[in-house]
Design an enzyme around this catalytic site. Structure first.
Site, PDB file in Angstrom:
ATOM      1  N   TYR A 192       9.730 -10.538 -27.185  1.00 54.12           N
ATOM      2  CA  TYR A 192      10.437 -10.242 -25.918  1.00 54.12           C
ATOM      3  C   TYR A 192      11.394  -9.061 -26.003  1.00 54.12           C
ATOM      4  CZ  TYR A 192      13.465 -13.503 -28.494  1.00 54.12           C
ATOM      5  OH  TYR A 192      14.171 -14.134 -29.485  1.00 54.12           O
ATOM      6  N   LYS A 193      11.479  -8.394 -27.147  1.00 51.10           N
ATOM      7  CA  LYS A 193      12.403  -7.257 -27.258  1.00 51.10           C
ATOM      8  C   LYS A 193      11.653  -5.979 -26.861  1.00 51.10           C
ATOM      9  CE  LYS A 193      14.866  -9.678 -30.959  1.00 51.10           C
ATOM     10  NZ  LYS A 193      16.105 -10.052 -30.277  1.00 51.10           N
TER      11      LYS A 193
ATOM     12  N   ASP B 192      11.269  -9.478 -41.276  1.00 52.29           N
ATOM     13  CA  ASP B 192      11.497  -9.775 -39.864  1.00 52.29           C
ATOM     14  C   ASP B 192      11.513  -8.436 -39.116  1.00 52.29           C
ATOM     15  OD1 ASP B 192      12.551 -10.296 -37.327  1.00 52.29           O
ATOM     16  OD2 ASP B 192      13.770 -11.973 -38.045  1.00 52.29           O
TER      17      ASP B 192
HETATM   18  C1  PLP Z   1      16.171 -10.497 -36.178  1.00 54.13           C
HETATM   19  C2  PLP Z   1      15.909 -11.721 -35.364  1.00 54.13           C
HETATM   20  N1  PLP Z   1      15.272 -12.757 -35.920  1.00 54.13           N
HETATM   21  C3  PLP Z   1      15.041 -13.887 -35.224  1.00 54.13           C
HETATM   22  C4  PLP Z   1      15.452 -14.026 -33.919  1.00 54.13           C
HETATM   23  C5  PLP Z   1      15.248 -15.340 -33.210  1.00 54.13           C
HETATM   24  O1  PLP Z   1      14.083 -15.376 -32.497  1.00 54.13           O
HETATM   25  P1  PLP Z   1      13.632 -16.686 -31.734  1.00 54.13           P
HETATM   26  O2  PLP Z   1      14.684 -17.011 -30.725  1.00 54.13           O
HETATM   27  O3  PLP Z   1      12.312 -16.287 -31.144  1.00 54.13           O
HETATM   28  O4  PLP Z   1      13.467 -17.782 -32.715  1.00 54.13           O
HETATM   29  C6  PLP Z   1      16.086 -12.954 -33.280  1.00 54.13           C
HETATM   30  C7  PLP Z   1      16.507 -13.083 -31.869  1.00 54.13           C
HETATM   31  O5  PLP Z   1      17.222 -12.299 -31.326  1.00 54.13           O
HETATM   32  C8  PLP Z   1      16.335 -11.787 -34.030  1.00 54.13           C
HETATM   33  O6  PLP Z   1      16.991 -10.758 -33.476  1.00 54.13           O
END
Ligand code: PLP
Length: 412
Positions: A222-223, A197
């Site tokens: 979006y980050k 991830d």
């Molecule tokens: C490490 C990580 N994985 C997954 C997600 C979740 O992403 P999404 O809301 O696009 O499913 C986030 C969201 O902040 C995250 O920080």
């Protein structure tokens, strides 16, 4: 505190900063120190004009023909390649689609199916909750067992039963950078697949997916990629797995011949086989436009700036604010840190709210973490000093004791 010397140093660092000009690519109001680009990136300055064009001309005027004339149909792969450049993936291995949670689901099932007969998924105990929830659900669906193991202990947890090893490159809470190369190599030695991830590393840390033989990866748009609220996520699958991979959400846009409207699914060749349904085209094109903020920029330069910003912040907190009970949770070694610095404080939530009232925007993470992201494309060393000054002002005056700052909002 007297930060005169720090301010002078920051000015010199900013004057010598080779990527300082990138700030002009974003719209940020004067006075604001935005330390939440790790949660929602700032808005690119050119985005409103591009979105107006998309809405008024591509959608409003050209309507459905835009799928062909404005290349909407191929946007998921095209935008995927822009992400791929930032994470060390050759073209054709990244597709933009869905949310990170959904992409993780698809990638995890696809990975497990590539290792039939193996029954274990290894992941970290402190992973982002969405990742833990999705992994547990996939395990239940496929009859797998989950081993939750801290990243440093992964090699010892591997055996012939392990199908997939799934970790975050940067810990969302502490900002600690995992050993992607080492864990991936150990995973392969055990015959398993590595799934990463990249939500908190893409765009700010070198990832080198191809060079490290990573099998699959996912991450948020979006980050640090600045795609806007709810921007679609991306999924990477190494080319060597494309023919054999079988993902579970077999939607029509990932079909080999989507417009033949056939009654049976046949996976599209290449990374397009990871597509599911119709892409959210406005968000997709916003992300594409935002990724052009990285034009002409190498991740190495961004990483160097990021390390310089977070190192200065850690140094100033250690030097001036330790008396207030703040503790730096993130690794002190910049090479083991992503682009954020997390501070522990018993009233972390109220400290974050009091900081926001002083126009320094960060966020709070359970149970006691003040989380501050340093997006290197639009922050300066001067911003770092300002943040420390305002944090000092909050703590000296006890502004975080104001009951108004204890009121919990839906989003923290
Ligand atoms: C490490 C990580 N994985 C997954 C997600 C979740 O992403 P999404 O809301 O696009 O499913 C986030 C969201 O902040 C995250 O920080």
């Amino acid at each position: 505190v007297d930060l005169t010397a720090a301010r002078e140093r920051a000015a010199a660092l900013d004057a010598a900063d080779p990527v300082a000009h990138l700030r002009a690519r974003f719209r940020l109001r004067d006075g604001l120190v935005y330390l939440d680009g790790n949660s929602l990136g700032a808005m690119p300055a050119h985005l409103p004009a591009r979105m107006a064009e998309v809405v008024e001309q591509e959608w409003g005027r050209d309507l459905i023909g835009s799928w062909n004339t404005h290349d909407w149909w191929t946007a998921p792969e095209r935008v995927g390649d822009l992400v791929g450049r930032l994470v060390g993936a050759e073209p054709g291995q990244v597709v933009v689609a869905d949310s990170t949670s959904v992409d993780l689901f698809k990638a995890l099932v696809a990975a497990a199916r590539l290792r039939p007969g193996r029954t274990v998924v290894v992941t970290e105990p402190g992973s982002f909750p969405a990742d833990l929830y999705v992994i547990d659900s996939v395990a239940e669906l496929l009859g797998l067992t989950v081993r939750r193991v801290p990243p440093a202990e992964v090699p010892a947890a591997l055996d012939d039963d392990v199908a997939v090893v799934s970790y975050s490159h940067v810990d969302y809470r502490t900002g600690e950078l995992a050993d992607l190369a080492g864990i991936t190599a150990a995973t392969h030695s055990a015959g398993a697949l590595a799934l990463w991830d990249l939500s908190h590393s893409a765009g700010v840390v070198r990832v080198d997916l191809d060079a490290h033989d990573v099998d699959l990866a996912v991450g948020c748009g979006y980050k640090y990629l600045n795609g806007g609220p709810g921007a679609p996520a991306y999924v990477y699958v190494a080319r060597r797995h494309h023919d054999a991979m079988r993902q579970p959400l077999t939607g029509w846009t990932g079909h080999a011949r989507p417009f033949a409207m056939e009654g049976r699914y046949e996976k599209a060749p290449g990374i397009a086989g990871m597509r599911t349904g119709t892409p959210p085209m406005l968000s997709m094109l916003a992300l594409e436009s935002a990724l052009h903020c990285f034009d002409g920029v190498e991740v190495d330069a961004v990483r160097a700036k990021s390390q310089s910003l977070t190192s200065l912040f850690v140094e100033l907190v250690d030097g001036h604010l330790s008396a207030y009970g703040l503790e730096v949770v993130s690794p002190r070694d910049a090479d083991r840190r992503g682009s954020q610095v997390s501070l522990r404080h018993p009233q972390a939530y109220a400290v974050v709210q009091a900081l926001i009232a002083r126009d320094v925007v960060g966020d709070y993470r359970e149970p006691d973490v003040v989380r501050l992201g340093f997006a290197p494309l639009y922050l300066s060393h001067a911003d770092v000093v300002t943040a420390v000054e305002r944090l000092d002002a909050v703590l000296t005056a006890g502004e975080h004791h104001d009951p108004a700052h204890a009121v919990r909002h839906a989003v923290t």
